[in-house]
Write a protein that holds these residues in place. Structure first.
Motif, PDB file in Angstrom:
ATOM      1  N   GLN A  70       0.838  -1.247   0.013  1.00 51.80           N
ATOM      2  CA  GLN A  70      -0.043   0.099  -0.134  1.00 51.80           C
ATOM      3  C   GLN A  70       0.762   1.266  -0.036  1.00 51.80           C
ATOM      4  N   GLN A  71       2.091   1.206   0.672  1.00 49.27           N
ATOM      5  CA  GLN A  71       2.882   2.581   0.878  1.00 49.27           C
ATOM      6  C   GLN A  71       4.088   2.622   0.140  1.00 49.27           C
ATOM      7  N   SER A  72       4.540   1.439  -0.384  1.00 50.08           N
ATOM      8  CA  SER A  72       5.791   1.722  -1.200  1.00 50.08           C
ATOM      9  C   SER A  72       5.622   2.269  -2.282  1.00 50.08           C
ATOM     10  N   SER A  73       6.764   3.372  -2.581  1.00 50.02           N
ATOM     11  CA  SER A  73       6.805   3.879  -3.848  1.00 50.02           C
ATOM     12  C   SER A  73       7.971   3.184  -4.776  1.00 50.02           C
ATOM     13  N   VAL A  74       8.337   1.998  -4.506  1.00 55.15           N
ATOM     14  CA  VAL A  74       9.368   1.392  -5.105  1.00 55.15           C
ATOM     15  C   VAL A  74       8.879   0.857  -6.475  1.00 55.15           C
ATOM     16  N   SER A  75       9.697   1.234  -7.646  1.00 58.66           N
ATOM     17  CA  SER A  75       9.031   0.864  -8.860  1.00 58.66           C
ATOM     18  C   SER A  75      10.229   0.430  -9.564  1.00 58.66           C
ATOM     19  N   PRO A  76      10.280  -0.744 -10.399  1.00 61.85           N
ATOM     20  CA  PRO A  76       8.939  -1.484 -10.547  1.00 61.85           C
ATOM     21  C   PRO A  76       8.922  -2.293  -9.215  1.00 61.85           C
ATOM     22  N   LYS A  77       7.818  -2.778  -8.797  1.00 63.79           N
ATOM     23  CA  LYS A  77       7.484  -3.517  -7.553  1.00 63.79           C
ATOM     24  C   LYS A  77       7.786  -4.929  -7.763  1.00 63.79           C
ATOM     25  N   PRO A  78       8.623  -5.451  -6.658  1.00 65.75           N
ATOM     26  CA  PRO A  78       9.413  -6.649  -6.343  1.00 65.75           C
ATOM     27  C   PRO A  78       7.999  -7.735  -6.540  1.00 65.75           C
ATOM     28  N   TRP A  79       8.356  -8.820  -6.843  1.00 69.82           N
ATOM     29  CA  TRP A  79       7.526 -10.011  -6.472  1.00 69.82           C
ATOM     30  C   TRP A  79       7.927 -10.442  -4.857  1.00 69.82           C
ATOM     31  N   LEU A  80       7.002 -11.163  -4.504  1.00 71.25           N
ATOM     32  CA  LEU A  80       6.995 -11.430  -2.935  1.00 71.25           C
ATOM     33  C   LEU A  80       6.698 -12.876  -2.615  1.00 71.25           C
ATOM     34  N   LEU A  81       7.483 -13.622  -1.804  1.00 71.04           N
ATOM     35  CA  LEU A  81       7.370 -15.037  -1.538  1.00 71.04           C
ATOM     36  C   LEU A  81       7.320 -15.365  -0.262  1.00 71.04           C
ATOM     37  N   THR A  82       6.162 -16.057   0.242  1.00 71.55           N
ATOM     38  CA  THR A  82       6.201 -16.579   1.755  1.00 71.55           C
ATOM     39  C   THR A  82       5.980 -17.928   1.627  1.00 71.55           C
ATOM     40  N   TYR A  83       6.412 -18.562   2.595  1.00 76.39           N
ATOM     41  CA  TYR A  83       6.012 -20.156   2.548  1.00 76.39           C
ATOM     42  C   TYR A  83       6.323 -20.882   3.971  1.00 76.39           C
ATOM     43  N   ASP A  84       5.645 -21.949   4.161  1.00 74.65           N
ATOM     44  CA  ASP A  84       6.073 -22.474   5.381  1.00 74.65           C
ATOM     45  C   ASP A  84       6.952 -23.934   5.048  1.00 74.65           C
ATOM     46  N   ARG A  85       8.045 -23.851   5.834  1.00 76.55           N
ATOM     47  CA  ARG A  85       8.992 -24.915   5.673  1.00 76.55           C
ATOM     48  C   ARG A  85       8.260 -26.291   6.060  1.00 76.55           C
ATOM     49  N   TYR A  86       8.725 -27.622   5.788  1.00 79.16           N
ATOM     50  CA  TYR A  86       8.211 -28.879   6.057  1.00 79.16           C
ATOM     51  C   TYR A  86       7.920 -29.012   7.587  1.00 79.16           C
ATOM     52  N   GLY A  87       6.840 -29.088   7.958  1.00 76.82           N
ATOM     53  CA  GLY A  87       6.704 -29.217   9.452  1.00 76.82           C
ATOM     54  C   GLY A  87       5.843 -28.066  10.206  1.00 76.82           C
ATOM     55  N   GLN A  88       5.835 -27.074   9.263  1.00 80.00           N
ATOM     56  CA  GLN A  88       5.474 -25.757   9.694  1.00 80.00           C
ATOM     57  C   GLN A  88       4.031 -25.558   9.196  1.00 80.00           C
ATOM     58  N   GLY A  89       3.271 -24.694   9.917  1.00 79.29           N
ATOM     59  CA  GLY A  89       2.022 -24.316   9.330  1.00 79.29           C
ATOM     60  C   GLY A  89       1.075 -25.070   8.489  1.00 79.29           C
TER      61      GLY A  89
ATOM     62  N   PRO B 182       9.329 -35.337   4.682  1.00 85.19           N
ATOM     63  CA  PRO B 182       9.448 -36.847   4.361  1.00 85.19           C
ATOM     64  C   PRO B 182      10.748 -37.454   4.630  1.00 85.19           C
ATOM     65  N   ARG B 183      11.801 -36.592   5.014  1.00 84.53           N
ATOM     66  CA  ARG B 183      12.921 -37.060   5.685  1.00 84.53           C
ATOM     67  C   ARG B 183      12.838 -37.712   6.995  1.00 84.53           C
ATOM     68  N   GLU B 184      11.888 -37.300   7.766  1.00 85.36           N
ATOM     69  CA  GLU B 184      11.531 -37.856   8.929  1.00 85.36           C
ATOM     70  C   GLU B 184      11.494 -39.373   9.043  1.00 85.36           C
ATOM     71  N   SER B 185      11.194 -40.106   7.831  1.00 84.90           N
ATOM     72  CA  SER B 185      11.222 -41.524   7.794  1.00 84.90           C
ATOM     73  C   SER B 185      12.476 -42.039   7.406  1.00 84.90           C
TER      74      SER B 185
ATOM     75  N   ALA C 170      14.289 -33.585  11.678  1.00 84.49           N
ATOM     76  CA  ALA C 170      14.036 -33.938  10.182  1.00 84.49           C
ATOM     77  C   ALA C 170      14.829 -33.334   9.358  1.00 84.49           C
ATOM     78  N   HIS C 171      15.264 -32.008   9.486  1.00 84.63           N
ATOM     79  CA  HIS C 171      15.917 -31.382   8.255  1.00 84.63           C
ATOM     80  C   HIS C 171      17.150 -30.583   8.987  1.00 84.63           C
ATOM     81  N   THR C 172      18.330 -30.403   8.565  1.00 81.92           N
ATOM     82  CA  THR C 172      19.381 -29.575   8.759  1.00 81.92           C
ATOM     83  C   THR C 172      19.189 -28.204   8.065  1.00 81.92           C
ATOM     84  N   LEU C 173      20.084 -27.310   8.392  1.00 88.33           N
ATOM     85  CA  LEU C 173      20.098 -26.197   7.860  1.00 88.33           C
ATOM     86  C   LEU C 173      20.431 -26.031   6.254  1.00 88.33           C
TER      87      LEU C 173
END
Length: 298
Positions: free
Chosen positions: A51-70, A76-79, A88-91
Motif C-alpha cells: 500500500q505504501q511503497s513507492s518502489v518501482s518496479p514493484k518486486p515479487w514477494l514469496l512466503t512459505y511454510d517449511r516442512y513441518g510448519q503451518g 519426508p526425511r523424518e522417515s 527432520a532437516h538440517t540447515l
C-alpha cells in the motif's frame, strides 16, 4: 493458501504464497519464518508494504511454510533410517528446499533475491547467501537467533539445582533442543560460529561489494515482558544476561557486508522477538528502505 510439491519430494506439499510484482521487476523478496510463527504472520507487513511503497518496479514477494510448519506437510526425511527422531532437516537441507522452491515457482526471478527473516530465518538467509553467492542483494534481519551461542553458558550456575531457568531457556533455545518443526539445529553453531563471517557477496553488477544489510533487534522492555508471559523468566534477567550477548551478535551481523552497506543494529519500537507480528509498519518501512538501496545500486 496455495500448495505445491517440490520435484524431489512429490509426496509432500509446501504451502506458499507468491504475490506478483511488476513484470519488469527481476527482484524476488523472500520471507523466512522463525520456528515460532508460520508464513501468515507476514501478511500485515506485506499489505502495508504494497500500500505504501513507492518502489518501482514493484518486486515479487514469496512466503512459505517449511516442512513441518503451518500448512505444509511433515518433512519426508523424518522417515529416513539415517535421521535421529525429532531432527527432520538440517540447515543445509532447509536451504536446498528453499532453492528448489524458488527455482520451481519463480525461475525468472531466482538470480536477484532480498531476504526478510526472523529468528532462525537469519541462519537460513546467511547459509543460502553463502552457498549461492552474488544472488542475495539484500537481507533484513529481524531479531536473529544467536545460533552460535550455548544458552547454558550465559546464565549464572545453570547446573545448580536451585537455578530453575535451565529447563525453561536452555532446553528451548539450545541448538540441541528439539522443536515441533523438526529443524535440526545441532550443527549450526559449528557451521556459523561467527556472526560476522563468512562475509557475503552481493549482486553480479557490483561483485566487489556485499549485499545491503539491515539489522533489527527487539525492544528490551517488550522482550522481557514476553519472556515473563511465555516462559516465566523473571523481569530483569534478559537485561543482565541475554541482552548483552544478543546485541553483540547483532553488531556482528552488520559486519557480514561492507560498512557502507550496513544499517543497524536498530531497535524495533514496542517489539519483542516476533517483530513482524508486533510492529509490521516498522518492518514495511525498513523493507522499503532496503529495496530502494538495492535497486539504486543495481
Amino acid at each position: 493458501m496455495p500448495t505445491m510439491t517440490l520435484p524431489s519430494k512429490p509426496d509432500a506439499v509446501l504451502a506458499y504464497e507468491l504475490l506478483p510484482g511488476d513484470a519488469a521487476s527481476s527482484l524476488l523478496v523472500v520471507f523466512l519464518n522463525g520456528l515460532g510463527l508460520p508464513q501468515s504472520v507476514w501478511q500485515p507487513t506485506i499489505e502495508l508494504f504494497q500500500q505504501q511503497s513507492s518502489v518501482s518496479p514493484k518486486p515479487w514477494l514469496l512466503t512459505y511454510d517449511r516442512y513441518g510448519q503451518g500448512s505444509s506437510s511433515r518433512d519426508p526425511r523424518e522417515s529416513w533410517p539415517s535421521k535421529d527422531p525429532g531432527y527432520a532437516h538440517t540447515l543445509d537441507e532447509v536451504t536446498d528446499d528453499l532453492h528448489e522452491l524458488i527455482q520451481t515457482l519463480s525461475r525468472d526471478r531466482q538470480s536477484r533475491i532480498v531476504f526478510v527473516n526472523n529468528s532462525i530465518g537469519a541462519q537460513v538467509a546467511r547459509r543460502y547467501a553463502d552457498r549461492h553467492p552474488t544472488i542475495v542483494e539484500g537481507i533484513l534481519f529481524l531479531d536473529s537467533n544467536p545460533g552460535n551461542t550455548n544458552y547454558d553458558s550465559i546464565w549464572p550456575n545453570p547446573k545448580d539445582p536451585s537455578f530453575n531457568l535451565e529447563q525453561m531457556m536452555c532446553t528451548i533455545f539450545s541448538g540441541n533442543a528439539k522443536n515441533a518443526e523438526g529443524f535440526d539445529r545441532r550443527d549450526i553453531k559449528d557451521m556459523l560460529p561467527d556472526p560476522s563471517s563468512p562475509k557475503l557477496k552481493g549482486s553480479k553488477t557490483s561483485a566487489d561489494k556485499g549485499p545491503w544489510v539491515t539489522v533489527v533487534g527487539h525492544e528490551l522492555e517488550q522482550f522481557s515482558q514476553e519472556e515473563w508471559t511465555m516462559l516465566k523468566v523473571p523481569i530483569g534477567m534478559a537485561a543482565m544476561y541475554t541482552q548483552p550477548m544478543w546485541h553483540k551478535y547483532n553488531e556482528g551481523l552488520g559486519r557480514l557486508t561492507d560498512p557502507d552497506r550496513a544499517k543497524g543494529p536498530l531497535i524495533a519500537p514496542k517489539s519483542g522477538h516476533f517483530i513482524q507480528k508486533d510492529n509490521p509498519a516498522f518492518v514495511a518501512k525498513e523493507l522499503q528502505d532496503l529495496i530502494e538501496k538495492v535497486e539504486a545500486s543495481a
